[in-house]
Design a protein around this motif. Structure first.
Motif, PDB file in Angstrom:
ATOM      1  N   VAL A   1       0.823  -1.133  -0.059  1.00 37.77           N
ATOM      2  CA  VAL A   1      -0.075   0.052  -0.017  1.00 37.77           C
ATOM      3  C   VAL A   1       0.849   1.152   0.250  1.00 37.77           C
ATOM      4  CG1 VAL A   1      -0.263  -0.033   2.412  1.00 37.77           C
ATOM      5  CG2 VAL A   1      -1.851   1.045   1.044  1.00 37.77           C
TER       6      VAL A   1
ATOM      7  N   SER B   1     -12.502  -3.080  -0.231  1.00 32.90           N
ATOM      8  CA  SER B   1     -12.398  -2.677   1.126  1.00 32.90           C
ATOM      9  C   SER B   1     -13.847  -2.401   1.802  1.00 32.90           C
ATOM     10  CB  SER B   1     -11.274  -1.757   1.393  1.00 32.90           C
ATOM     11  OG  SER B   1     -11.139  -1.874   2.949  1.00 32.90           O
TER      12      SER B   1
ATOM     13  N   TYR C   1      -9.448   1.886   3.919  1.00 32.10           N
ATOM     14  CA  TYR C   1      -8.342   0.933   4.083  1.00 32.10           C
ATOM     15  C   TYR C   1      -8.080   0.880   5.491  1.00 32.10           C
ATOM     16  CZ  TYR C   1      -5.098   4.744   4.132  1.00 32.10           C
ATOM     17  OH  TYR C   1      -4.465   5.810   4.639  1.00 32.10           O
TER      18      TYR C   1
ATOM     19  N   GLN D   1      -4.537  -0.969   7.392  1.00 29.17           N
ATOM     20  CA  GLN D   1      -3.139  -1.784   7.510  1.00 29.17           C
ATOM     21  C   GLN D   1      -2.602  -1.575   8.699  1.00 29.17           C
ATOM     22  OE1 GLN D   1      -1.537  -2.940   4.135  1.00 29.17           O
ATOM     23  NE2 GLN D   1      -0.982  -4.253   5.639  1.00 29.17           N
TER      24      GLN D   1
ATOM     25  N   SER E   1      -4.840   3.765   8.699  1.00 31.61           N
ATOM     26  CA  SER E   1      -6.232   3.798   8.133  1.00 31.61           C
ATOM     27  C   SER E   1      -6.746   4.924   7.786  1.00 31.61           C
ATOM     28  CB  SER E   1      -7.319   2.975   9.138  1.00 31.61           C
ATOM     29  OG  SER E   1      -7.384   3.994  10.443  1.00 31.61           O
TER      30      SER E   1
ATOM     31  N   GLY F   1      -3.568   5.896  -0.506  1.00 34.50           N
ATOM     32  CA  GLY F   1      -4.250   6.257   0.849  1.00 34.50           C
ATOM     33  C   GLY F   1      -4.195   7.435   1.621  1.00 34.50           C
TER      34      GLY F   1
ATOM     35  N   ALA G   1      -3.775  -4.625   0.675  1.00 30.73           N
ATOM     36  CA  ALA G   1      -4.706  -3.548   0.952  1.00 30.73           C
ATOM     37  C   ALA G   1      -4.841  -2.376  -0.114  1.00 30.73           C
ATOM     38  CB  ALA G   1      -4.301  -3.033   2.291  1.00 30.73           C
ATOM     39  N   GLY G   2      -5.736  -1.998  -0.487  1.00 28.06           N
ATOM     40  CA  GLY G   2      -6.201  -0.765  -1.540  1.00 28.06           C
ATOM     41  C   GLY G   2      -6.193  -1.148  -2.858  1.00 28.06           C
TER      42      GLY G   2
END
Length: 454
Positions: free
Chosen positions: A71, A109, A118, A120, A129, A154, A180-181
Motif C-alpha cells: 500500500v 475494502s 483501508y 493496514q 487507516s 491512501g 490492501a487498497g
C-alpha cells in the motif's frame, strides 16, 4: 530445473546501464527508465524513504520504501490522529485532480462515510487507516522529472505507534501484490508502458540514502558482476532461498528457513542458532586477529572495519554467492566516528529470516518478479543526505530525450550467470513449480515493515 526449455536470458536486453550524471539521473526517455533519490540511514532514521509528487499542483510526500507491503499511503490534512512529519500533510482540497474512490465497483475494502476505506496493520503494533483516493503522482522529486501517472493511494485519518512518531510522512509498499487498497503504485508504474519498458524494480542503498530505479538497473554503480537467483512471489512477498553464510570456506550458519527480502525492515533478522553462530564467528575472528576494537554489548568502539570478517551469503546451495561486508552487517552509530553496532538481530528459535535494509546495503538488488529472478551486484550506491527545497511551481516536465549516452547492458555470460539463475523460461514453457505456501509466521512478516522506525 532439468528438462525445461531454458532461455539464455534474452529478456535482459531491456535492462540498460544508466550512465547519466549520478547526482541528477533525470528520467531516461530513450530507454524508458525512471529513478528517484533515496534518503535515510539506519541509525538516524531506522529506514530509507523516497519522495513522491502528488496532485495538481504537486505536493511533496515522503514515504518509507518498503518491499514488504503493497500500500502507498500518507496523512492528509484534518487527520484525526496523525503525527508531525517532515512534509506537510497532503491537502486533498488543494489538488484539482484528486478524486475519492467510491464504494462499490473496484473498492475491495469497507465502505465508510460513502468512501472506500483501508486499514493496514503491522505485527509490532503500528497501523494506518483512512480513505482511498486517486490522483496524479510522480516518483521522486522535481529534479528527476519523471512522468506522472494516475494511481490509487491512501489518505490517513488515523496512524499510531511508529507511523505516528516517524519522520517520513507515510509508506510506499512495493511488494509484488498490494493486498490492501487494490492495485499498487508500483504496478501502476509498470503498466505505464509509454514511459516504463520493463517490470523491474532496483534498489541501491548506501549508508546515507541511495537510488531506486523502475524499468531497469544502473550498472554504473556496480563493482561486481550481477548474479541472479530464483525469486518466489506467490505469497505476495519477495522470497529467496538462503542456504548458508560462510566465512572464507567455513560454514557459519545454515538454518534460515523461509527467507524474504524486506527493505522496510531495518535490521536482518534470523533464528537464534544462526544469530549466535554469526556473532561468535565475528568475535572469535577479532580476538584471533589482533582485535577489531572494544566490544560493549552489540557495539564496537574504536572499530577498525578492515579487521572484521567478510561473510558470504550463499543462495540455492551455493549456486549464487554474494559478500556481506562489515559496513553492511554493522551500522555506524552517530553521523561520524568509529562506533559500529551489529545490524542483525535474534528473532527467536525456529524463526524465519528477513533480509532487511542492512543486508541490502552496498548492493544493487534487482527485483524481477515477472521472470522470478533477483539480481545481486556489489555497488557503490550514491549517497543523499539533504533533500532539495520543494517548490510547488517547479518545472517537472519530463525530457523527451535521453539524459545520457546510455547503452544496453551486456548480456550475462555463463560465468556471471550461474545455472541456478536460468530458471526464466519462454512464455510457452511450463513455469517452475510453485513453492509451498509460507507458514502463518512468514505471512505476517509484512508487519516488520517499519520495525524500529524512529
Amino acid at each position: 530445473m532439468s528438462g525445461r526449455a531454458i532461455r539464455r536470458l534474452g529478456w535482459l536486453r531491456v535492462i540498460v546501464a544508466l550512465v547519466a550524471d549520478r547526482g541528477s539521473a533525470i528520467y531516461d526517455a530513450q530507454h524508458k527508465i525512471e529513478s528517484a533519490r533515496i534518503y535515510g540511514n539506519i541509525d538516524k532514521y531506522a529506514y530509507y524513504f523516497v519522495d513522491l509528487l502528488v496532485g495538481t499542483p504537486p505536493q511533496r510526500v515522503s514515504v518509507i520504501l518498503d518491499t514488504g507491503s503493497g500500500v502507498c499511503a500518507f496523512p492528509c490534512q484534518n487527520c484525526g490522529h496523525c503525527g508531525k512529519h517532515i512534509d506537510p500533510a497532503f491537502d486533498f482540497g488543494h489538488s484539482s485532480t484528486a478524486k475519492w474512490v467510491p464504494c462499490g465497483g473496484d473498492c475491495q475494502s469497507t465502505c465508510r462515510n460513502n468512501k472506500c476505506s483501508y486499514h493496514q496493520g503491522y505485527t509490532e503494533g503500528s497501523s494506518i487507516s483512512g480513505f482511498l483516493f486517486e490522483d496524479a503522482v510522480r516518483l521522486g522529486d522535481a529534479i528527476q522529472k519523471n512522468p506522472f501517472i494516475r494511481a490509487r493511494m491512501g489518505c490517513h485519518d488515523n496512524e499510531n505507534n511508529l507511523f505516528y512518531t516517524q519522520k517520513a510522512n507515510g509508506i510506499l509498499g512495493v511488494a509484488p501484490s498490494a493486498r490492501a487498497g487494490g492495485k499498487s503504485l508500483l504496478k501502476a508504474l509498470f503498466e505505464d508502458k509509454e514511459h516504463v519498458d520493463s517490470n523491474i524494480l532496483s534498489i541501491c542503498l548506501s549508508e546515507w540514502g541511495g537510488r531506486m530505479t523502475v524499468g531497469g538497473h544502473n550498472s554504473s554503480y556496480h563493482t561486481s558482476s550481477i548474479q541472479y537467483t530464483y525469486l518466489r512471489t506467490t505469497s505476495g512477498y519477495y522470497h529467496v532461498t538462503l542456504s548458508d553464510i560462510f566465512h572464507e570456506s567455513t560454514p557459519v550458519a545454515n538454518n534460515f528457513r523461509m527467507t524474504m527480502i524486506d527493505s522496510g525492515t531495518t535490521y536482518t533478522y534470523m533464528g537464534t542458532t544462526s544469530y549466535n553462530a554469526l556473532r561468535k564467528r565475528i568475535e572469535d575472528h577479532c580476538r584471533s586477529h589482533g582485535g577489531c576494537g572494544s566490544l560493549s554489548g552489540k557495539c564496537w568502539t574504536n572499530a577498525n572495519l578492515d579487521r572484521f570478517p567478510i561473510f558470504t551469503t550463499s543462495f540455492e546451495s551455493g549456486k549464487v554467492k554474494t559478500p556481506w561486508v562489515p559496513k553492511a552487517y554493522m551500522y555506524r552509530r552517530g553521523a561520524s566516528g568509529n562506533t559500529w553496532c551489529y545490524a542483525f538481530e535474534n528473532d527467536g528459535a525456529n524463526a524465519n529470516t528477513v533480509l532487511g535494509a542492512s543486508w541490502m546495503l552496498h548492493q544493487e538488488i534487482i527485483l524481477d518478479a515477472t521472470n522470478s529472478l533477483v539480481g545481486i551486484a556489489s555497488a557503490n550506491c550514491p549517497e543523499y543526505k539533504d533533500r532539495p527545497e520543494h517548490r510547488e511551481n517547479a518545472d517537472v516536465t519530463p525530457p523527451t530525450w535521453s539524459p545520457s549516452r546510455a547503452a544496453p547492458a551486456p548480456e550475462p555470460t555463463a560465468a556471471s550467470t550461474p545455472a541456478a539463475t536460468t530458471v526464466a523460461t519462454t512464455a510457452s514453457t511450463t513455469a517452475a513449480p510453485p513453492p509451498p505456501a509460507p507458514p502463518a509466521a512468514a505471512a505476517t512478516s509484512e508487519a516488520t515493515a517499519v520495525t524500529a522506525a524512529a
